[in-house]
Design a protein around this motif. Structure first.
Motif, PDB file in Angstrom:
ATOM      1  N   SER A 108      -1.181   4.612  -1.105  1.00  0.00           N
ATOM      2  CA  SER A 108      -1.643   5.767  -0.510  1.00  0.00           C
ATOM      3  C   SER A 108      -3.325   4.981  -0.026  1.00  0.00           C
ATOM      4  O   SER A 108      -3.118   3.690  -0.007  1.00  0.00           O
ATOM      5  N   VAL A 109      -4.165   5.780   0.966  1.00  0.00           N
ATOM      6  CA  VAL A 109      -4.432   5.440   1.188  1.00  0.00           C
ATOM      7  C   VAL A 109      -6.381   6.343   0.958  1.00  0.00           C
ATOM      8  O   VAL A 109      -6.305   7.203   0.757  1.00  0.00           O
ATOM      9  N   HIS A 110      -7.454   5.925   0.692  1.00  0.00           N
ATOM     10  CA  HIS A 110      -9.128   6.426   1.087  1.00  0.00           C
ATOM     11  C   HIS A 110      -9.108   6.364   2.209  1.00  0.00           C
ATOM     12  O   HIS A 110      -9.411   5.730   2.838  1.00  0.00           O
ATOM     13  N   MET A 111     -10.205   7.241   2.344  1.00  0.00           N
ATOM     14  CA  MET A 111     -11.491   7.355   3.895  1.00  0.00           C
ATOM     15  C   MET A 111     -13.057   7.159   3.150  1.00  0.00           C
ATOM     16  O   MET A 111     -13.385   7.830   3.788  1.00  0.00           O
ATOM     17  N   LEU A 112     -13.100   6.993   1.863  1.00  0.00           N
ATOM     18  CA  LEU A 112     -14.617   6.925   0.814  1.00  0.00           C
ATOM     19  C   LEU A 112     -15.264   6.270   1.849  1.00  0.00           C
ATOM     20  O   LEU A 112     -14.627   4.601   2.203  1.00  0.00           O
ATOM     21  N   CYS A 146       0.801  -1.717  -0.444  1.00  0.00           N
ATOM     22  CA  CYS A 146       0.021   0.211   0.336  1.00  0.00           C
ATOM     23  C   CYS A 146       0.831   0.915  -0.106  1.00  0.00           C
ATOM     24  O   CYS A 146       1.950   1.248   0.976  1.00  0.00           O
ATOM     25  N   TRP A 191     -13.754  10.428   4.173  1.00  0.00           N
ATOM     26  CA  TRP A 191     -13.967  11.040   3.240  1.00  0.00           C
ATOM     27  C   TRP A 191     -13.176  11.603   2.474  1.00  0.00           C
ATOM     28  O   TRP A 191     -13.314  12.379   1.828  1.00  0.00           O
ATOM     29  N   SER A 192     -11.974  11.591   3.339  1.00  0.00           N
ATOM     30  CA  SER A 192     -10.654  12.068   2.314  1.00  0.00           C
ATOM     31  C   SER A 192     -10.373  11.328   1.835  1.00  0.00           C
ATOM     32  O   SER A 192     -10.375   9.992   1.662  1.00  0.00           O
ATOM     33  N   VAL A 193      -9.014  12.167   0.246  1.00  0.00           N
ATOM     34  CA  VAL A 193      -8.257  10.868  -0.256  1.00  0.00           C
ATOM     35  C   VAL A 193      -6.987  11.417  -0.264  1.00  0.00           C
ATOM     36  O   VAL A 193      -7.270  12.962  -0.679  1.00  0.00           O
ATOM     37  N   ARG A 194      -6.617  10.578   0.012  1.00  0.00           N
ATOM     38  CA  ARG A 194      -4.477  10.976  -0.185  1.00  0.00           C
ATOM     39  C   ARG A 194      -4.711  10.068  -1.594  1.00  0.00           C
ATOM     40  O   ARG A 194      -3.667   9.092  -1.263  1.00  0.00           O
ATOM     41  N   LEU A 195      -4.735  10.613  -2.392  1.00  0.00           N
ATOM     42  CA  LEU A 195      -4.464   9.489  -4.479  1.00  0.00           C
ATOM     43  C   LEU A 195      -2.912   9.332  -4.719  1.00  0.00           C
ATOM     44  O   LEU A 195      -2.267   8.476  -4.832  1.00  0.00           O
TER      45      LEU A 195
END
Length: 147
Positions: free
Chosen positions: A67-71, A65, A98-102
């Protein structure tokens, strides 16, 4: 031991322990004592989605991994990006739902998702070395409890 070496040393996927404990070497307390291993496609995709909260000793170690997303998340998480030798590259305290670190974190091989507030109680800095043990195992002289 690197994350890849640890995963390989744990044997075939179905024989691996599904939980590990995370330590700062030399520490007497685990950073998190009940961390699920997320090394499969679905485990990484779903992560901790839908969880309302995490206990302070819980977490998820996503391998590989960068990067992660918080969707679809209902709670904030502390996120720690690690290189292949489990050294801290970047910490993101209290990443909001709901934040994203793409953008991938350069050099990251895994990400550790922890209960919010973990990084406030036990600050980590880039370069800090983490140690992962089977959940029931502890480094010598250490207690399996969170701060």
């Amino acid at each position: 031991m690197s994350d890849r070496q640890l995963v390989r040393s744990l044997g075939r996927r179905r024989e691996r322990p599904r939980r590990v404990a995370v330590w700062l070497p030399g520490s007497e307390r685990a950073l998190a004592s009940r961390v699920r291993l997320g090394d499969g496609y679905w485990a990484r995709l779903l992560g901790l989605m839908g969880r309302r909260a995490l206990d302070p000793e819980e977490g998820l170690w996503l391998i590989p991994c960068s990067s992660v997303h918080m969707l679809f998340m209902r709670t904030a998480l502390d996120v720690v990006y690690l290189d292949g030798q489990e050294r801290v590259l970047l910490t993101v305290p209290e990443m909001r739902p709901w934040s994203v670190r793409l953008l991938p974190v350069r050099g990251a091989r895994s990400a550790l998702e922890l209960a919010p507030g973990t990084l406030r109680r036990q600050p980590l800095r880039p370069g800090d070395q983490l140690e992962f043990t089977a959940e029931s195992a502890a480094p010598s002289g250490a207690a399996l409890s969170s701060p």
